[in-house]
Design a protein around this motif. Structure first.
Motif, PDB file in Angstrom:
ATOM      1  N   GLY A 137      -0.005  11.581  -3.634  1.00 50.34           N
ATOM      2  CA  GLY A 137       0.284  12.444  -2.484  1.00 50.34           C
ATOM      3  C   GLY A 137       0.041  11.689  -1.186  1.00 50.34           C
ATOM      4  O   GLY A 137       0.417  10.525  -1.065  1.00 50.34           O
ATOM      5  N   VAL A 138      -0.634  12.370  -0.257  1.00 52.82           N
ATOM      6  CA  VAL A 138      -0.853  11.725   1.035  1.00 52.82           C
ATOM      7  C   VAL A 138      -1.949  10.665   0.953  1.00 52.82           C
ATOM      8  O   VAL A 138      -2.042   9.783   1.792  1.00 52.82           O
ATOM      9  CB  VAL A 138      -1.259  12.770   2.111  1.00 52.82           C
ATOM     10  N   LEU A 139      -2.799  10.781  -0.060  1.00 52.43           N
ATOM     11  CA  LEU A 139      -3.945   9.885  -0.133  1.00 52.43           C
ATOM     12  C   LEU A 139      -3.664   8.676  -1.003  1.00 52.43           C
ATOM     13  O   LEU A 139      -2.815   8.725  -1.903  1.00 52.43           O
ATOM     14  CB  LEU A 139      -5.160  10.639  -0.686  1.00 52.43           C
ATOM     15  N   MET A 140      -4.391   7.580  -0.712  1.00 54.01           N
ATOM     16  CA  MET A 140      -4.276   6.399  -1.570  1.00 54.01           C
ATOM     17  C   MET A 140      -5.165   6.592  -2.790  1.00 54.01           C
ATOM     18  O   MET A 140      -6.231   7.184  -2.708  1.00 54.01           O
ATOM     19  CB  MET A 140      -4.696   5.140  -0.807  1.00 54.01           C
ATOM     20  N   ASN A 200      -0.651   5.403  -4.756  1.00 47.62           N
ATOM     21  CA  ASN A 200      -0.869   6.603  -3.961  1.00 47.62           C
ATOM     22  C   ASN A 200      -0.791   7.856  -4.797  1.00 47.62           C
ATOM     23  O   ASN A 200      -0.091   7.912  -5.800  1.00 47.62           O
ATOM     24  CB  ASN A 200       0.168   6.681  -2.837  1.00 47.62           C
ATOM     25  N   HIS A 255       0.819  -1.216   0.000  1.00 43.96           N
ATOM     26  CA  HIS A 255       0.000   0.000   0.000  1.00 43.96           C
ATOM     27  C   HIS A 255       0.850   1.261   0.000  1.00 43.96           C
ATOM     28  O   HIS A 255       0.347   2.332  -0.241  1.00 43.96           O
ATOM     29  CB  HIS A 255      -0.956  -0.010   1.189  1.00 43.96           C
ATOM     30  N   ASP A 256       2.160   1.119   0.273  1.00 44.94           N
ATOM     31  CA  ASP A 256       3.031   2.299   0.198  1.00 44.94           C
ATOM     32  C   ASP A 256       3.460   2.592  -1.245  1.00 44.94           C
ATOM     33  O   ASP A 256       3.964   3.664  -1.542  1.00 44.94           O
ATOM     34  CB  ASP A 256       4.293   2.076   1.039  1.00 44.94           C
TER      35      ASP A 256
END
Ligand SMILES: Nc1ncnc2c1ncn2[C@@H]1O[C@H](COP(=O)(O)OP(=O)(O)OP(=O)(O)O)[C@@H](O)[C@H]1O
Ligand SMILES: Nc1ncnc2c1ncn2[C@@H]1O[C@H](COP(=O)(O)OP(=O)(O)OP(=O)(O)O)[C@@H](O)[C@H]1O
Ligand SMILES: [Mg+2]
Ligand SMILES: [Mg+2]
Lengths: 321, 511, 365, 303
Positions: free
Chosen positions: B375-378, B373, B367-368
């Motif tokens: 930015g900060v959101l997935m 992704n 998920h990283d």
């Protein structure tokens, strides 16, 4: 502190531990069968109200006890309906039952007695009187053992003795009988019980009912033995402490008794020594007041470690979706 | 025999789970004293059908006849009364009870436990004599191996005087040795005149032991044949609806340089027991090292250590770089970053989150990844798209990214895990029990994928209790026993017998 | 494999459940000789009939949003944080200290720091149980229960012996300075020509609560951290395999949870009372549990449940004004609502499933 | 106050006062029991807007909301019981000299005590309750300089007002420390104190309203806080009730001790004489009873 003081503190320990222990055993049966129950508080409360009310009206504490147990069982049945039959969320159901009891007790008591949710004070046969064990007076002066027998062991209400007998009783039922085996099994793996041809639903309702009865006795003890009537919210969070004690005891009967006694002792000490004067400074009442809770946390962190709940605990049994 | 009433006869059984029609108008007859096999793809409806016969589920329609009498089986109690016993695919045992307690549970006589247990102990001894079903009655279930657990399940049935025994994928978790023992037992039971229904994904077993066999597809019974009059190939085709290659065809490996290098690896568990005792092994690029062994001899620990989530001492190098074995950096994530993918042995406990949707499971662990992704959101839509692609390529059925993992069949669950791990094209792939409980159609596919990855020059460490699988996939085979590597062989120069001995702890020289 | 379509799941089921709760409440009200319809009218009127009613409804709802979100976040990591009450109490202490110790020039800055203070204190109060759970495996349910009691005692001590203005009989801090008073909905909406009742406690915190709902939603469903929290909550063994640190998730989830609970204080302490009194939370922490569970731990669900309970609180108060129904009746109604919408939902769902199955019986494969 | 009507003391006394007025004058009054802090202000406005006049509030906790609301309703009269420190023109603030009343019952306790040890059990640990305890201690010390005073608070959460079980245990604990007269200023918890005292055969002292009847012959007396009178008078005065700050002490009969048939034989004539003498002295100013509030401390008893 002198010997007599110790006796008195232990004496008060027993009184404070009894309702905890009853509620704790109640939770024990329910949770061992896989039904989590944070509604112990509510069941105690409603039982306290009904036992006091009925005892007052009929003048018989035993009828009171009966009514208390019945009312508590009724709430237990509701919990069963939600969490067993309708596979609802057992935690929500518990929360709801606590609210329900907190409200209902006052609404009903007010409707019946117009005393703002109190019941009238109970006298004579409407209360559990302390039982003086045989020869209590006789041996009272015997050094050391005398006081222990006369002061500490003797002079409690029948319910106290019943409660402490319930501990070995519970142990025996759970570990020595068919019902106990099945109860433990249904809390660990209901599918195993089901495929073995035993009714999961039946077992769980039975457990919940037992839980109701025990909570009922606990409530009745508060209102008709320790006190002489019902006062709103008189359980004052004891249901939650009992829950803590149960987890503390890792869902086992004997440890349950010890942990309840420990909680009782801590409270007794806190009540006896408010504003401890340590010379340099005096411990404020607040500190003594929370001593039991602080020590619980410390003990928990220090010695108890992980407590593994019954595996199927809290999850409704579903075989088809 | 013709005029004799069938032990079991099912007529027009149908069952739907919500929208899913698990069984459609199914009829079979099984003669007494025979072993009847049932095969079918994952999700074909085998377990459901048997669960109905055992009263675990209620059929929507249909009739059941037991030795001629029409019988209604509303619950398991009725089934037991009718002399039916069932060994479920996922065992129905109370983990922290003793063997004895599990056996008497529900079959106690009298309210008190002691006498029941005593009686059970006696009966148990007799049964052990009769069928050499060896288990320690006082052992705690979670502390005995799956093989033993299964024997407990069988004993449970026999203790309840079952004449009809249903086994759902019994060998899925067994070693060949254990499987052979199981079949000896089944043989005995048949001689005793008992009737047995055997669900399995392994045609070898069908051919070996059954008298008749039925094939299920998509909830329907497509065929019932005498085993003696059919062949694996025919069955496979009946089952999947197309020709299936039962052997893996692969070219000889061209091993490259060392990818995984393990030296003196040791694991001691919290009870102070040595789980791994000084393991040394190497896996080269472009080869498959197969680890054979009876379950519970350290293979799981080996995978967990290499996977990064079990503490150990020793040296593990991947592409020459040293992997931390404890503390920071000793976790699945860092391993993945250093090019190690891991298909865990237990897809339901580790490989997948059963309540997560397929697409979430595809992202799980990665998920990283920048691709998932923004930015900060997935970027969930990106993950979904990628999942659809993977499901397409690995032919996951149903190809629905939104469906929760628990609603896919075992085979398809496994494909999802594989898709996630293989498609990362790692330098090293750790893979445990790749085909446990998976139907042959899926097995064929999975094996092809593994070989393909090897041919791309990746290093693969394969752990399996299926000797057949080990032999057909591996380029080298190492056998583990009691936390040690007993010896290494080339598949071409060994056989199940020799490996069996090694697995039993008879050291290489002796064998 | 759900049979009941989403729209029915989110509309029909809750509505029918609420109806059932209403019916049973009515039975109780009749039993004590009052008129349920009139009661209902009073409640709805009182809660939604005027901006005045809205003001109170939203004020209570704001509290419940914070505590509900707090519980929900921890719950996603399968941590049962019963400590919302204590964390909110400590949050109050934090807010009060911030507001009292510094002569703030303007409420905006004050609010910012009050939020930091409240969240920090709340998080601190959650941190200890979290650490004990993560490192020592001490059951978080017990420790958080205990910390509720301890928190109450700490607050009591601070008020009675430290913060109480000398000579005051009231165990409460002094009033906060004018400068830190938060604008109420009246002040905020006036510029837009909306005349909102002047005398209600609803204030800017409402918008912060709404923002918190959105942020929590993003956190849980749209960020890596949220993904890890949910993964850990669903399967610890799988999380371990994937390299998600249990200790880390436990700590973070609980810190966020405690922080949210602590944030509640900007509403009840800074926004309403404008001073710190004994027992400022009044069980909002516990109610948060019900709100979160009823909202299925989803921020939007939490929002709706919070509004519902805001309605029950305000409507209940009105009921107490205009009828002789005892105030505890409100608690009974709350209990029934929690029971039916939260725990007996399947009682409604199961029959619905049968209906829907029958409807689409044809298209089954 | 949040305590709720029929707490058998404070709020109940107010209610009785109101009822008495209603019964006599046939006038009508509306009452509300608050269940949350936010409702304090809400209730005040509600009643003011509904045209109730005067609006009577119970308990110190109403002071703060009053200060906010009163100004908005200049032509409504407010009567605040237990509040004395506001400056609002339209508020009649009534404080009670609880310490004076407590002083008297303290004397009675010391005189009735054979063991020379008397007990005090407060509810939640708040200044008001300490105020009670402080006066009580002074009274006891006045009779018997080396009297031992055991003082306890039930707890630190609102539950402390409704935990009779703890009340009982505290009573027993104090008995074991020699106390044979216990003064309970603890709302619902006090019910447990009086009960246990009666069961265990020691004397107890009730608070706020006359609680002697709860256990006839076993309750030494009750510290009367004539809230009912205050409320009654206020209602009687109606619209034009006189505003300002009023402290009702012994002189104004605002506080006192209860003497009725239930405790007649417990209070000997010399006890009565001594107490009445002290009462005169206090009224006359010869005895200065120290109030806890003056400097948040009590020389006669430390908490
Ligand atoms: N408990 C259940 N609830 C809902 N649907 C189910 C359930 N069990 C099975 N199903 C559905 O019924 C179908 C048949 O399931 P079943 O377990 O019988 O397949 P199977 O042949 O045993 O598969 P496998 O070979 O993987 O064991 C599945 O596709 C599934 O969708
Ligand atoms: N509760 C359930 N709800 C929906 N489908 C289910 C459920 N339980 C099982 N199934 C489906 O039934 C089919 C068979 O499931 P089963 O229980 O036989 O295990 P499995 O999926 O075969 O796993 P394995 O192959 O590892 O045994 C699969 O499609 C599975 O997804
Ligand atoms: Mg199956
Ligand atoms: Mg399967």
């Amino acid at each position: 502190m002198d010997f007599l003081t110790i006796i008195q503190i232990l004496d008060s320990t027993i009184r404070l531990a009894t309702p905890l222990l009853l509620a704790c055993l109640a939770g024990f049966f329910s949770e061992r069968a896989g039904i989590f129950d944070i509604g112990l508080e509510g069941k105690m409360l409603i039982a306290a109200m009904f036992s006091a009310a009925v005892a007052y009206v009929t003048g018989s504490v035993w009828l009171g006890l009966l009514a208390g147990a019945a009312s508590s069982v009724a709430l237990a049945a509701l919990h069963g309906l939600a969490s067993i039959t309708f596979r609802g969320n057992q935690l929500i159901s518990g929360v709801a039952i606590n609210f329900l009891a907190a409200g209902m007790t006052v609404v009903i008591a007010q409707d019946w007695f117009q005393l703002g949710g109190r019941t009238p004070s109970l006298f004579g046969g409407a209360r559990f009187e302390p039982i003086i064990l045989p020869f209590a007076e006789a041996v009272a002066d015997v050094p050391f053992l005398g006081p222990i027998y006369a002061e500490l062991l003797s002079g409690h209400s029948i319910l106290v003795y019943v409660t402490f007998l319930l501990v070995p009783g519970t142990w025996w039922v759970i570990y020595r009988t068919r019902f106990g085996l099945r109860l433990r099994a249904v809390g660990e793996n209901p599918a195993a019980v089901d495929t073995a041809g035993v009714s999961v639903v039946g077992l769980r309702y039975a457990a919940v009912a037992i839980c109701g009865v025990l909570c009922g006795i606990a409530g009745a003890y508060l209102a008709t033995a320790l006190q002489a009537g019902f006062v709103k919210d008189m359980t004052a969070g004891r249901g939650f402490i009992a829950l803590a004690a149960l987890i503390f005891a890792k869902w086992r009967p004997w440890p349950a008794m010890w942990s309840c006694l420990l909680f009782g002792l801590l409270q007794a000490i806190a009540l006896r020594y408010q504003n401890l004067d340590l010379g340099v400074f005096t411990v404020p009442v607040q500190a003594m007041d929370v001593l039991p809770y602080v020590l619980t946390v410390i003990i928990l962190a220090g010695f108890v470690g992980k407590a593994i709940p019954p595996r199927a605990g809290g999850v409704p049994y579903v075989k088809e979706r | 025999m013709a005029n004799e009433a069938p032990a079991i006869e099912l007529k027009g059984i149908s069952k739907a789970f919500g929208p899913v029609q698990a069984n459609k108008d199914i009829s079979i007859r099984v003669m007494p004293g025979t072993i009847h096999g049932i095969i079918g793809e994952n999700g074909a409806g085998k377990s459901t059908l048997m669960s109905i016969l055992y009263g675990f589920y209620k059929a929507d329609a249909g009739e059941i006849f037991i030795s001629g009498q029409k019988t209604t089986i509303p619950d398991s109690q009725a089934a037991i009364a009718a002399g039916i016993g069932m060994v479920f695919q996922h065992f129905k045992l109370v983990e922290n009870f003793t063997v004895l307690e599990n056996i008497v549970l529900g079959a106690e006589d009298g309210g008190l436990l002691r006498p029941s247990l005593a009686k059970a102990r006696k009966t148990l001894e007799e049964l052990e004599q009769e069928y050499d079903l060896k288990v320690d009655p006082d052992a705690i279930i979670e502390q005995i191996g799956v093989g033993a657990q299964q024997r407990v399940e069988i004993l449970k049935a026999l203790y309840r005087q079952a004449n009809i025994l249903i086994l759902d994928e019994p060998t899925g978790v067994l070693t060949p040795a254990e499987a052979d023992q199981l079949f000896r037992i089944l043989g005995r039971l048949r001689e005793e005149g008992k009737t047995i229904i055997l669900i399995t994904h392994k045609l070898r077993e069908i051919m070996e032991i059954t008298d008749t066999v039925s094939v299920m597809r998509r909830g329907e019974m497509t065929a019932t044949v005498k085993t003696s009059e059919t062949s694996p190939e025919e069955l496979a085709e009946l089952m999947v609806g197309r020709k299936v290659l039962l052997q893996v065809d692969k070219t000889p490996a061209q091993p490259g340089d060392v990818i995984l290098d393990v030296k003196n690896l040791r694991v001691v568990d919290e009870m102070g027991v040595e789980r791994l005792r000084s393991i040394d092994l190497q896996v080269r690029a472009g080869e498959i090292l197969g680890i054979a062994g009876v379950a519970g001899n350290g293979q799981s620990e080996l995978l967990e250590v290499l996977g990064g989530y079990m503490d150990a001492t020793g040296e593990v190098r991947v592409n020459g770089t040293l992997m931390p074995l404890t503390g920071a950096g000793a976790d699945g994530r860092s391993r993945r970053e250093s090019g190690v993918s891991h298909v865990p042995e237990d897809r339901q406990r580790e490989g997948l989150i059963m309540d997560f949707a397929a697409w979430e499971n595809v992202a799980f662990g990665y998920h990283d990844d920048a691709a998932y992704n923004r930015g900060v959101l997935m970027d969930n839509s990106a993950v979904r798209a990628d999942t659809e692609a993977k499901m397409e390529r690995f032919d996951v059925r149903p190809p629905n990214p939104a469906l929760a993992a628990k609603n896919f069949s075992g085979g398809n669950q496994q494909k999802i895990v594989l898709a996630r791990e293989i498609e990362r094209n790692p330098d090293l792939l750790l893979i445990g029990q790749p085909t446990r409980g998976v139907d042959i159609g899926a097995i064929e596919f999975i094996h092809q994928q593994i070989v393909a990855l090897r041919d791309q020059g990746k290093a693969i460490l394969l752990v399996s209790v299926e000797l057949e699988e080990i032999l057909s996939l591996s380029d080298r085979v190492a056998v583990m026993f009691d936390g040690q590597i007993m010896g290494e062989r080339l598949p071409s120069q060994t056989d199940e017998k020799e490996l069996g001995l090694l697995m039993a702890g008879v050291s290489g020289e002796a064998a | 494999m759900d049979v009941v379509p989403k729209w029915a799941e989110v509309t029909l089921i809750p509505i029918i459940s609420l109806l059932l709760a209403a019916i049973f409440s009515a039975i109780v009200i009749i039993a004590i000789g009052e008129d349920p319809l009139n009661a209902l009218k009073i409640m709805v009127q009182g809660a939604f009939g005027s901006t005045y009613g809205w003001g109170y409804t939203l004020y209570y709802a704001t509290n419940f949003m914070f505590t509900g979100l707090a519980f929900a976040v921890a719950f996603h990591a399968s941590l049962f944080n019963i400590g919302g009450e204590g964390q909110a109490l400590l949050g109050g202490l934090g807010v009060a200290l911030v507001c009292l110790l510094v002569p703030w020039p303007h409420w905006t800055i004050a609010l910012l720091f009050a939020m930091i203070g409240g969240a920090a204190f709340g998080a601190l109060w959650a941190a200890i149980p979290a650490w004990l759970q993560a490192k020592r495996g001490s059951h978080i349910v017990i420790t958080t229960i205990m910390f509720n009691f301890i928190g109450a005692a700490v607050l009591n001590y601070m008020l009675v012996n430290v913060l109480k203005p000398k000579g005051s009989q009231d165990p409460a801090t002094a009033r906060f300075a004018e400068a830190v008073h938060l604008p109420t909905l009246h002040d905020i909406l006036a510029p837009f020509g909306i005349a909102f009742s002047k005398s209600t406690p609803a204030n800017v915190s409402l918008f912060i609560a709404l923002a918190a709902c959105v942020l929590v939603w993003l956190l849980i469903w749209r960020t890596r951290l949220g993904f890890e929290i949910r993964a850990f909550g669903k399967s610890q063994s799988a999380a371990r395999y994937a390299g998600i640190s249990g200790v880390r998730i436990t700590m973070i989830a609980m810190l966020i949870s405690g922080g949210l609970a602590g944030l509640m204080a900007i509403n009840n302490v800074m926004g309403e009372a404008e001073r710190l009194v004994l027992n400022p939370t009044e069980g909002a922490g516990f109610l948060g549990i019900a709100v979160a569970l009823m909202g299925r731990s989803h921020p939007f669900g939490v929002f709706l449940a919070a509004i519902l309970f805001g309605f029950l609180y305000q409507g209940g108060a009105e009921l107490a004004f205009f009828t002789s129904i005892p105030r505890e009746m409100i608690i009974v109604i709350q209990a029934l609502v929690i029971m039916f919408t939260g725990a007996l939902d399947n009682m409604v769902r199961m029959p619905l499933e049968r209906i829907f199955l029958a409807l689409r019986g044809k298209e089954v494969r | 106050d949040l305590g709720g009507k029929f707490d058998k003391s404070f709020n109940e006394a107010a209610f009785n006062g109101a009822k008495r007025w209603a019964d006599e004058t046939g006038g009508s009054f509306r009452e509300i029991e608050l269940q949350s802090e936010a409702q304090r202000e809400q209730a005040l406005r509600r009643f003011a807007e509904a045209g109730s006049n005067p609006v009577i509030t119970m308990g110190f906790a109403m002071a703060d909301p009053l200060s906010a609301v009163a100004a908005d309703y200049p032509d409504t009269k407010f009567v605040a019981v237990d509040v004395t420190w506001l400056d609002a023109p339209n508020v009649r603030q009534i404080g009670f000299a609880e310490h004076e009343g407590s002083y008297l019952v303290g004397m009675l306790a010391a005189m009735a005590s054979k063991s020379g040890t008397v007990g005090f059990i407060g509810g939640m640990d708040i200044p008001l309750i300490r105020h009670f305890g402080c006066g009580y201690a002074q009274g006891a010390k006045a009779v018997n300089p080396d009297v031992k005073i055991v003082a306890n608070m039930t707890g630190t959460t609102p539950a402390a007002w409704n935990d009779p079980v703890k009340g009982s245990e505290l009573t027993k604990a104090q008995m074991s420390q020699g106390a044979d007269v216990v003064y309970a200023a603890a709302g619902g918890t006090g019910v447990g104190v009086l009960q246990t005292a009666a069961d265990e055969g020691i004397l107890s002292i009730g608070v706020d309203s006359n609680q002697n009847h709860l256990h006839p012959g076993k309750v030494l007396t009750s510290m009367l806080k004539r809230v009912d009178v205050a409320v009654y008078d206020a209602m009687k005065a109606g619209e034009n009730v006189e505003t300002g700050v009023f402290t009702l002490g012994l002189a104004e009969e605002g506080v006192g001790y209860a003497l009725d048939e239930n405790n007649a034989e417990l209070i000997t004539d010399e006890m009565k004489a001594a107490v009445d003498a002290a009462r005169e002295k206090i009224i006359g100013g010869e005895i200065e009873v120290e109030a806890y509030y003056t400097n948040d401390s009590c020389s006669a008893l430390d908490f």
